[in-house]
Design a protein around this motif. Structure first.
Motif, PDB file in Angstrom:
ATOM      1  N   ILE A 272       3.932  11.654  12.630  1.00  0.00           N
ATOM      2  CA  ILE A 272       4.057  10.200  12.479  1.00  0.00           C
ATOM      3  C   ILE A 272       3.039   9.735  11.440  1.00  0.00           C
ATOM      4  O   ILE A 272       1.843   9.985  11.591  1.00  0.00           O
ATOM      5  CB  ILE A 272       3.757   9.460  13.808  1.00  0.00           C
ATOM      6  CG1 ILE A 272       4.597  10.004  14.958  1.00  0.00           C
ATOM      7  CG2 ILE A 272       3.921   7.939  13.628  1.00  0.00           C
ATOM      8  CD1 ILE A 272       6.060   9.737  14.879  1.00  0.00           C
ATOM      9  N   HIS A 273       3.545   9.077  10.403  1.00  0.00           N
ATOM     10  CA  HIS A 273       2.633   8.515   9.407  1.00  0.00           C
ATOM     11  C   HIS A 273       2.699   6.998   9.479  1.00  0.00           C
ATOM     12  O   HIS A 273       3.711   6.392   9.148  1.00  0.00           O
ATOM     13  CB  HIS A 273       3.003   8.992   7.997  1.00  0.00           C
ATOM     14  CG  HIS A 273       2.189   8.335   6.942  1.00  0.00           C
ATOM     15  ND1 HIS A 273       2.717   7.917   5.742  1.00  0.00           N
ATOM     16  CD2 HIS A 273       0.867   7.993   6.912  1.00  0.00           C
ATOM     17  CE1 HIS A 273       1.750   7.352   5.018  1.00  0.00           C
ATOM     18  NE2 HIS A 273       0.630   7.383   5.711  1.00  0.00           N
ATOM     19  N   SER A 274       1.608   6.406   9.945  1.00  0.00           N
ATOM     20  CA  SER A 274       1.584   4.942   9.972  1.00  0.00           C
ATOM     21  C   SER A 274       0.595   4.458   8.929  1.00  0.00           C
ATOM     22  O   SER A 274      -0.409   5.111   8.650  1.00  0.00           O
ATOM     23  CB  SER A 274       1.229   4.440  11.370  1.00  0.00           C
ATOM     24  OG  SER A 274      -0.142   4.173  11.479  1.00  0.00           O
ATOM     25  N   GLU A 275       0.929   3.322   8.318  1.00  0.00           N
ATOM     26  CA  GLU A 275       0.083   2.807   7.241  1.00  0.00           C
ATOM     27  C   GLU A 275      -0.378   1.409   7.605  1.00  0.00           C
ATOM     28  O   GLU A 275       0.438   0.554   7.950  1.00  0.00           O
ATOM     29  CB  GLU A 275       0.923   2.772   5.961  1.00  0.00           C
ATOM     30  CG  GLU A 275       0.104   2.898   4.696  1.00  0.00           C
ATOM     31  CD  GLU A 275       1.017   3.072   3.484  1.00  0.00           C
ATOM     32  OE1 GLU A 275       1.561   4.184   3.318  1.00  0.00           O
ATOM     33  OE2 GLU A 275       1.188   2.100   2.741  1.00  0.00           O
ATOM     34  N   TRP A 276      -1.661   1.210   7.542  1.00  0.00           N
ATOM     35  CA  TRP A 276      -2.240  -0.104   7.864  1.00  0.00           C
ATOM     36  C   TRP A 276      -2.317  -0.927   6.580  1.00  0.00           C
ATOM     37  O   TRP A 276      -2.958  -0.524   5.608  1.00  0.00           O
ATOM     38  CB  TRP A 276      -3.625   0.107   8.473  1.00  0.00           C
ATOM     39  CG  TRP A 276      -4.456  -1.133   8.600  1.00  0.00           C
ATOM     40  CD1 TRP A 276      -5.658  -1.387   7.997  1.00  0.00           C
ATOM     41  CD2 TRP A 276      -4.179  -2.277   9.423  1.00  0.00           C
ATOM     42  NE1 TRP A 276      -6.131  -2.606   8.372  1.00  0.00           N
ATOM     43  CE2 TRP A 276      -5.239  -3.183   9.250  1.00  0.00           C
ATOM     44  CE3 TRP A 276      -3.128  -2.626  10.277  1.00  0.00           C
ATOM     45  CZ2 TRP A 276      -5.290  -4.419   9.898  1.00  0.00           C
ATOM     46  CZ3 TRP A 276      -3.174  -3.857  10.927  1.00  0.00           C
ATOM     47  CH2 TRP A 276      -4.250  -4.728  10.735  1.00  0.00           C
ATOM     48  N   LEU A 277      -1.609  -2.051   6.560  1.00  0.00           N
ATOM     49  CA  LEU A 277      -1.637  -2.935   5.393  1.00  0.00           C
ATOM     50  C   LEU A 277      -2.420  -4.193   5.776  1.00  0.00           C
ATOM     51  O   LEU A 277      -1.889  -5.077   6.448  1.00  0.00           O
ATOM     52  CB  LEU A 277      -0.208  -3.311   4.971  1.00  0.00           C
ATOM     53  CG  LEU A 277       0.780  -2.155   4.793  1.00  0.00           C
ATOM     54  CD1 LEU A 277       2.200  -2.669   4.567  1.00  0.00           C
ATOM     55  CD2 LEU A 277       0.362  -1.261   3.634  1.00  0.00           C
ATOM     56  N   PRO A 278      -3.698  -4.265   5.378  1.00  0.00           N
ATOM     57  CA  PRO A 278      -4.533  -5.387   5.843  1.00  0.00           C
ATOM     58  C   PRO A 278      -4.121  -6.743   5.275  1.00  0.00           C
ATOM     59  O   PRO A 278      -4.404  -7.777   5.882  1.00  0.00           O
ATOM     60  CB  PRO A 278      -5.945  -5.009   5.367  1.00  0.00           C
ATOM     61  CG  PRO A 278      -5.745  -3.969   4.330  1.00  0.00           C
ATOM     62  CD  PRO A 278      -4.441  -3.303   4.574  1.00  0.00           C
ATOM     63  N   ALA A 279      -3.446  -6.748   4.107  1.00  0.00           N
ATOM     64  CA  ALA A 279      -3.019  -8.023   3.513  1.00  0.00           C
ATOM     65  C   ALA A 279      -1.650  -7.839   2.857  1.00  0.00           C
ATOM     66  O   ALA A 279      -1.534  -7.776   1.633  1.00  0.00           O
ATOM     67  CB  ALA A 279      -4.048  -8.510   2.509  1.00  0.00           C
ATOM     68  N   PHE A 280      -0.639  -7.729   3.692  1.00  0.00           N
ATOM     69  CA  PHE A 280       0.734  -7.591   3.199  1.00  0.00           C
ATOM     70  C   PHE A 280       1.148  -8.907   2.525  1.00  0.00           C
ATOM     71  O   PHE A 280       1.041  -9.979   3.107  1.00  0.00           O
ATOM     72  CB  PHE A 280       1.661  -7.268   4.371  1.00  0.00           C
ATOM     73  CG  PHE A 280       3.118  -7.227   3.999  1.00  0.00           C
ATOM     74  CD1 PHE A 280       3.634  -6.131   3.323  1.00  0.00           C
ATOM     75  CD2 PHE A 280       3.959  -8.288   4.307  1.00  0.00           C
ATOM     76  CE1 PHE A 280       4.978  -6.088   2.976  1.00  0.00           C
ATOM     77  CE2 PHE A 280       5.297  -8.263   3.952  1.00  0.00           C
ATOM     78  CZ  PHE A 280       5.805  -7.161   3.282  1.00  0.00           C
ATOM     79  N   LYS A 281       1.606  -8.790   1.256  1.00  0.00           N
ATOM     80  CA  LYS A 281       1.984  -9.994   0.500  1.00  0.00           C
ATOM     81  C   LYS A 281       3.414 -10.396   0.821  1.00  0.00           C
ATOM     82  O   LYS A 281       4.328  -9.571   0.719  1.00  0.00           O
ATOM     83  CB  LYS A 281       1.873  -9.720  -1.003  1.00  0.00           C
ATOM     84  CG  LYS A 281       0.455  -9.722  -1.502  1.00  0.00           C
ATOM     85  CD  LYS A 281       0.442  -9.595  -3.010  1.00  0.00           C
ATOM     86  CE  LYS A 281      -0.976  -9.400  -3.478  1.00  0.00           C
ATOM     87  NZ  LYS A 281      -1.055  -8.795  -4.795  1.00  0.00           N
ATOM     88  N   THR A 282       3.579 -11.652   1.155  1.00  0.00           N
ATOM     89  CA  THR A 282       4.925 -12.141   1.461  1.00  0.00           C
ATOM     90  C   THR A 282       5.023 -13.608   1.067  1.00  0.00           C
ATOM     91  O   THR A 282       4.061 -14.163   0.538  1.00  0.00           O
ATOM     92  CB  THR A 282       5.251 -11.914   2.958  1.00  0.00           C
ATOM     93  OG1 THR A 282       6.576 -12.366   3.223  1.00  0.00           O
ATOM     94  CG2 THR A 282       4.296 -12.665   3.860  1.00  0.00           C
ATOM     95  N   ALA A 283       6.179 -14.223   1.296  1.00  0.00           N
ATOM     96  CA  ALA A 283       6.350 -15.630   0.904  1.00  0.00           C
ATOM     97  C   ALA A 283       7.434 -16.312   1.721  1.00  0.00           C
ATOM     98  O   ALA A 283       8.444 -15.695   2.078  1.00  0.00           O
ATOM     99  CB  ALA A 283       6.704 -15.718  -0.579  1.00  0.00           C
ATOM    100  N   ASN A 284       7.209 -17.586   2.022  1.00  0.00           N
ATOM    101  CA  ASN A 284       8.296 -18.448   2.502  1.00  0.00           C
ATOM    102  C   ASN A 284       9.079 -18.885   1.273  1.00  0.00           C
ATOM    103  O   ASN A 284       8.517 -18.976   0.182  1.00  0.00           O
ATOM    104  CB  ASN A 284       7.723 -19.683   3.193  1.00  0.00           C
ATOM    105  CG  ASN A 284       6.944 -19.330   4.452  1.00  0.00           C
ATOM    106  OD1 ASN A 284       7.311 -18.395   5.165  1.00  0.00           O
ATOM    107  ND2 ASN A 284       5.878 -20.066   4.718  1.00  0.00           N
ATOM    108  N   VAL A 285      10.366 -19.159   1.461  1.00  0.00           N
ATOM    109  CA  VAL A 285      11.191 -19.624   0.335  1.00  0.00           C
ATOM    110  C   VAL A 285      11.672 -21.038   0.681  1.00  0.00           C
ATOM    111  O   VAL A 285      12.321 -21.238   1.712  1.00  0.00           O
ATOM    112  CB  VAL A 285      12.393 -18.687   0.104  1.00  0.00           C
ATOM    113  CG1 VAL A 285      13.073 -19.016  -1.217  1.00  0.00           C
ATOM    114  CG2 VAL A 285      11.950 -17.221   0.114  1.00  0.00           C
ATOM    115  N   VAL A 286      11.293 -21.994  -0.170  1.00  0.00           N
ATOM    116  CA  VAL A 286      11.521 -23.404   0.158  1.00  0.00           C
ATOM    117  C   VAL A 286      12.205 -24.129  -0.995  1.00  0.00           C
ATOM    118  O   VAL A 286      11.774 -24.026  -2.149  1.00  0.00           O
ATOM    119  CB  VAL A 286      10.173 -24.116   0.468  1.00  0.00           C
ATOM    120  CG1 VAL A 286      10.414 -25.559   0.910  1.00  0.00           C
ATOM    121  CG2 VAL A 286       9.390 -23.358   1.537  1.00  0.00           C
TER     122      VAL A 286
END
Ligand code: ZN
Length: 429
Positions: free
Chosen positions: A219-233
């Motif tokens: 099992i390879h798990s990856e910790w992403l401390p600041a995953f970049k995402t966005a709301n679309v408005v």
């Protein structure tokens, strides 16, 4: 001569009912197409692997642009970017018993907060944790767990009952090593915004052999401390009171992918609601209303209503100017109508919805439900924005699993739900 008007009327109504049927068929086709796009392999379950969520966001923005919606963000884009921490499983999620690979998502799930673990032909030890009489006994026992064995935990149900916790909370208490928790029946995955020391596998009891001595786990798990995402408005400007808003919202994110092979398409949750939102945006772009209309597709819902919470903390319009908000989450089959969450807080608006439905839209039932913190309307409710959350009744029961696919959505009466939302928005004073 006297028959002629009657005949004309008949032909006239036939012609128009034909048009209505055609329009309905067209909008259903468009809805299906949109859902298929959002669930396509390139979107990878709109989560944290292979830019799934990002691709979905770009697609929604592209649709907003085609429809001519007005952007609201400072950089004149439809995106409201933000970050959050998350655990992702981008590649290896391997569990094999006697050299047979188990089917990820079907035979087993990895606890969403799990750490990585890799072992070849590792010894398996059964531990009956159901025999503990109090939680202090459990704490002493935990010291025996070490990284050089895989522990098959039996009796987790009684231990969870003793500790008043759920299996996921039990998983969070385990020390670093690999554990198997046997599961009977439906498996439901989730997203984690924190990691746990252990690697916990929920495996279907039916695929676990009676004698299990050794197994392979990768099992390879990856910790992403600041995953970049966005709301679309996007916005459609109102004709009479453009500074007041009616907001339509739906989350576009889902759980993504667990390893190479297990994709969680989230057709019902919430490609269906996102597609409904896009269909409504398309209609209202051609039919502007008295109020300005906000169309908001949120990310981070599955990780804990994070997109909607971010919007409430960083609003792109004054929250006090939102006259009403309708959140749509799970709109795959309204065979038995819809449920309105938070209906009891706004009896006048609920009565309007119910009357419009009985007179015009004809959904078989609109159920009223009190407030529940279960979708993106809730962060808005907390800051006193009047809001309903609408979901459909009549689904197949696939939820947060690999079976929530477009083919399982019937979309019965979803056209009636859209009709009702249109009438409600036009009638809202
Ligand atoms: Zn949802």
């Amino acid at each position: 001569m006297r028959r002629f008007p009657l005949l004309a009327l008949l032909l006239f109504s036939l012609f128009f009912s034909n048009i209505t049927a055609r329009v309905q068929a067209q909008s259903l086709r468009a809805l299906k197409h949109e859902i298929a796009t959002l669930c396509s392999p390139t979107m990878a379950g709109r989560g944290y692997v292979a830019k799934g969520a990002e691709r979905a966001a770009r697609h929604i923005a592209r649709r907003f642009r085609e429809m001519g919606l007005q952007p609201l963000a400072a950089d004149s884009s439809y995106f409201q970017p933000y970050t959050f921490p998350v655990v992702s499983f981008p590649d290896s999620v391997l569990v094999s018993i006697k050299d047979d690979d188990l089917d990820p998502g079907v035979d087993f799930l990895v606890d969403a907060a799990s750490s990585s673990y890799r072992a070849h032909r590792q010894r398996v030890q059964r531990v009956n944790v159901g025999r503990y009489k109090d939680s202090s006994q459990w704490i002493t026992q935990k010291r025996y767990f070490n990284e050089h064995k895989i522990y098959l935990l039996e009796g987790t149900d009684s231990l969870c009952k003793l500790l008043h916790i759920r299996p996921r909370q039990l998983a969070a208490q385990l020390p670093k090593s690999c554990y198997i928790i046997p599961i009977k029946g439906k498996m439901t995955w989730t997203v984690a915004t924190h990691t746990i020391p252990a690697t916990v596998l929920y495996i279907q009891d039916s695929v676990l052999p009676k004698r299990l001595r050794r197994m392979n786990v990768g099992i390879h798990s990856e910790w992403l401390p600041a995953f970049k995402t966005a709301n679309v408005v996007g916005m459609i400007r109102g004709t009479a009171v453009p500074d007041s808003f009616i907001a339509l919202t739906a989350h576009y994110d889902h759980l993504g992918r667990m390893g190479w092979d297990a994709t969680f398409p989230g057709a019902s949750d919430n490609a269906s609601g996102t597609a409904t939102l896009l269909q409504l945006a398309q209609y209202f772009a051609q039919h502007p209303q008295r109020y300005s209309l906000l169309f908001m597709a949120f990310s981070g819902e599955e990780a804990g209503l994070l997109g909607s919470t971010f919007f409430v903390e960083h609003p792109l319009v004054p929250l006090a100017n939102i006259r009403f908000l309708l959140n749509i989450d799970i709109m795959g089959n309204a065979e038995e109508g819809i449920t309105v969450v938070n209906a009891t807080s706004f009896p006048k608006e609920f009565a309007l919805l119910d009357t419009l439905n009985k007179k015009e839209s004809q959904l078989p039932q609109i159920r009223s439900r009190s407030q529940a913190p279960i979708s993106d309307h809730f962060p808005f409710s907390k800051v006193n924005v009047p809001a309903f959350f609408i979901y459909s009744n009549g689904g197949q029961g696939y939820y947060h699993d690999v079976f929530d696919k477009p083919a399982t959505l019937k979309l019965t009466n979803v056209d009636k739900v859209m009709d009702l939302v249109k009438r409600f928005i036009s009638a809202l004073q």
